[in-house]
Design an enzyme around this catalytic site. Structure first.
Site, mmCIF file in Angstrom:
data_model
loop_
_atom_site.group_PDB
_atom_site.id
_atom_site.type_symbol
_atom_site.label_atom_id
_atom_site.label_comp_id
_atom_site.label_asym_id
_atom_site.label_seq_id
_atom_site.Cartn_x
_atom_site.Cartn_y
_atom_site.Cartn_z
ATOM 1 N N SER A 89 0.789 -1.221 0.089
ATOM 2 C CA SER A 89 0.060 0.190 0.211
ATOM 3 C C SER A 89 0.882 1.475 0.047
ATOM 4 O O SER A 89 1.945 1.230 0.349
ATOM 5 C CB SER A 89 -0.829 -0.043 1.239
HETATM 6 C C1 LIG Z 1 -3.476 -4.135 -0.325
HETATM 7 S S1 LIG Z 1 -2.542 -5.676 0.060
HETATM 8 C C2 LIG Z 1 -2.076 -5.601 1.539
HETATM 9 C C3 LIG Z 1 -0.968 -4.761 2.000
HETATM 10 C C4 LIG Z 1 0.049 -5.234 2.991
HETATM 11 N N1 LIG Z 1 -0.722 -4.853 4.233
HETATM 12 C C5 LIG Z 1 1.318 -4.672 3.030
HETATM 13 O O1 LIG Z 1 1.976 -4.038 3.909
HETATM 14 O O2 LIG Z 1 1.890 -4.915 1.717
HETATM 15 C C6 LIG Z 1 -4.154 -6.800 0.334
HETATM 16 C C7 LIG Z 1 -3.950 -8.192 0.556
HETATM 17 O O3 LIG Z 1 -5.083 -8.628 1.045
HETATM 18 C C8 LIG Z 1 -5.137 -10.060 0.846
HETATM 19 N N2 LIG Z 1 -6.385 -10.651 1.082
HETATM 20 C C9 LIG Z 1 -7.637 -10.558 0.299
HETATM 21 N N3 LIG Z 1 -8.519 -11.240 0.997
HETATM 22 C C10 LIG Z 1 -8.062 -11.807 2.010
HETATM 23 C C11 LIG Z 1 -8.823 -12.670 3.014
HETATM 24 N N4 LIG Z 1 -9.896 -12.907 2.924
HETATM 25 N N5 LIG Z 1 -7.726 -13.084 3.989
HETATM 26 C C12 LIG Z 1 -6.476 -12.780 4.088
HETATM 27 N N6 LIG Z 1 -5.989 -11.870 2.956
HETATM 28 C C13 LIG Z 1 -6.745 -11.386 1.949
HETATM 29 C C14 LIG Z 1 -4.591 -10.217 -0.738
HETATM 30 O O4 LIG Z 1 -4.196 -11.186 -1.096
HETATM 31 C C15 LIG Z 1 -3.550 -8.896 -0.500
HETATM 32 O O5 LIG Z 1 -2.210 -9.725 -0.376
#
Ligand SMILES: C[S@@+](CC[C@H](N)C(=O)[O-])C[C@H]1O[C@@H](n2cnc3c(N)ncnc32)[C@H](O)[C@@H]1O
Length: 379
Positions: free
Chosen positions: A101
């Site tokens: 992000s």
């Molecule tokens: C915007 S990214 C997160 C950024 C992260 N916190 C960072 O510091 O890089 C969103 C993430 O949420 C994950 N995601 C989506 N749905 C999810 C779920 N139900 N449970 C866990 N992770 C999930 C995606 O695979 C993705 O890697």
């Protein structure tokens, strides 16, 4: 050529100068090396690309300096497309499925989380692991659990966390919508994936007095940051406290679409006109929040043709309905609507409701999450 430390210092100073960095988090942003969390292969959007797959791969080895600068730019970095299986030619992707992000948004969310050393935190959406590392820096790695649904993404994050000394932080591969009961209760739950419906498990696993923070949105306006306080009765109430646009939790995903996929049966569409300029229903976050709540499942997309002409597209993918409004320098604007939902009529009605109700702001809405209810109301 600037090295990683210089670029990191510039990133931190930029955040601080713009007032985006809470002093309590300055040491974490200064000391956690963001580039260690960014994979060797990333993607960037090619806005001039004519086809559907406009996410272009960039390998670190091809241009190490550009890659490094991207790792410390105040932008999000696309780190996975199409759930790990790029659908375009030459590794091009269509839809972002994981990213690091934007640093300013990460900083904003950590401030809103109001977490203090010693607190226990559950993060949903590990992604690269960078946000988890910032949490570990301030709260201690054993106090943080992070969940990621994609096994490959989770493995990369766990390796990067170990590489910077946070191997004690638990990365759990699994559906974060369920939370992680074995380590509950948590003082804070932070999701870095957006929820239209906040899973009750996050509330249930948060200690009374604790906080759940998540990007929240509707198909129409996926842009709010929601903070919920958890009460002793096991319910949570809260408000939108900022803006944040994130990818959806996987089970709540609204797939990206192209105009060609949506605009079918053009000749069967009903024609009409409107005097309401689409600007009013798209550019105001307060109006858009209300419209999104009153016209569920409706997405919007604006395609400019010139500074004062363009087309607003509305689509309900699930029911295969669409509408277009052609913007010209003067009203009336030509409307076309297809399907059993007349999306422009619904949006226009919702906009007038919002105006007649006194133009409620985004934070006028109160969210209440109980085991049986997900209520959003004006009060
Ligand atoms: C915007 S990214 C997160 C950024 C992260 N916190 C960072 O510091 O890089 C969103 C993430 O949420 C994950 N995601 C989506 N749905 C999810 C779920 N139900 N449970 C866990 N992770 C999930 C995606 O695979 C993705 O890697």
């Amino acid at each position: 050529m600037a090295d990683a430390q210089v670029l990191r210092q510039c990133m931190v100073e930029g955040l601080a100068e713009r007032g985006e960095l809470d002093e309590r988090w300055r040491a974490a942003f200064t000391e956690v090396p963001r580039h260690v969390f960014v994979p060797e292969l990333v993607w960037h959007q090619d806005r001039g690309f004519q086809g559907d797959c406009d996410l272009v791969p960039l390998r670190r080895a091809e241009d190490p300096q550009r890659w490094l600068e991207l790792a410390y730019a105040n932008t999000s970095v696309i780190t996975q497309v199409d759930d790990g299986h790029p659908t375009g030619e030459n590794g091009r992707g269509f839809e972002v499925s994981s990213s690091a992000s934007m640093p300013a948004v990460v900083a904003q969310m950590l401030t809103a989380l109001d977490a203090e050393p010693g607190m226990r935190v559950l993060e949903i959406g590990t992604g690269t692991g960078y946000n988890a590392a910032l949490l570990a820096h301030r709260l201690g790695a054993p106090h943080v659990v992070s969940m990621e649904i994609d096994a490959t993404v989770a493995e990369h994050a766990q390796d990067a966390l170990a590489a910077v000394g946070y191997g004690a932080l638990r990365v759990i591969t699994g559906d974060g919508a369920q939370g992680y009961p074995p380590a509950a209760p948590y003082d804070r739950v932070i999701s870095t994936a957006a929820a239209a419906e906040v899973p009750y498990s996050w509330v249930a696993q948060t200690t009374p007095g604790g906080l759940v923070l998540t990007p929240w949105g509707t198909a129409y306006y996926p842009g709010g940051l929601l903070a919920l306080s958890v009460g002793t009765d096991g319910t949570a109430t809260g408000k939108i406290v900022g803006s944040a646009s994130f990818m959806w939790l996987r089970a709540q995903r609204i797939p990206r679409y192209t105009i060609g996929q949506i605009m079918r049966d053009h000749d069967a569409a009903a024609g009409s006109t409107t005097d309401l300029h689409p600007w009013y229903v798209t550019n105001d976050a307060h109006a858009a929040t209300a419209i999104g709540l009153r016209v569920p499942g409706c997405q919007k997309f604006y395609h400019p043709h010139s500074p004062d002409t363009g087309t607003l597209y509305l689509a309900d993918q699930h029911h295969r309905c669409w509408a277009t409004v052609h913007i010209t320098p003067e009203p009336p604007y030509e409307v076309r609507q297809y399907g059993h939902r007349k999306l422009w009529d619904d949006v226009e009605t919702a906009y007038h409701w919002w105006k007649d109700t006194g133009k409620p702001t985004v934070n006028a809405w109160t969210f209440t999450i109980t085991p049986s209810e997900h209520r959003i109301e004006l009060c």
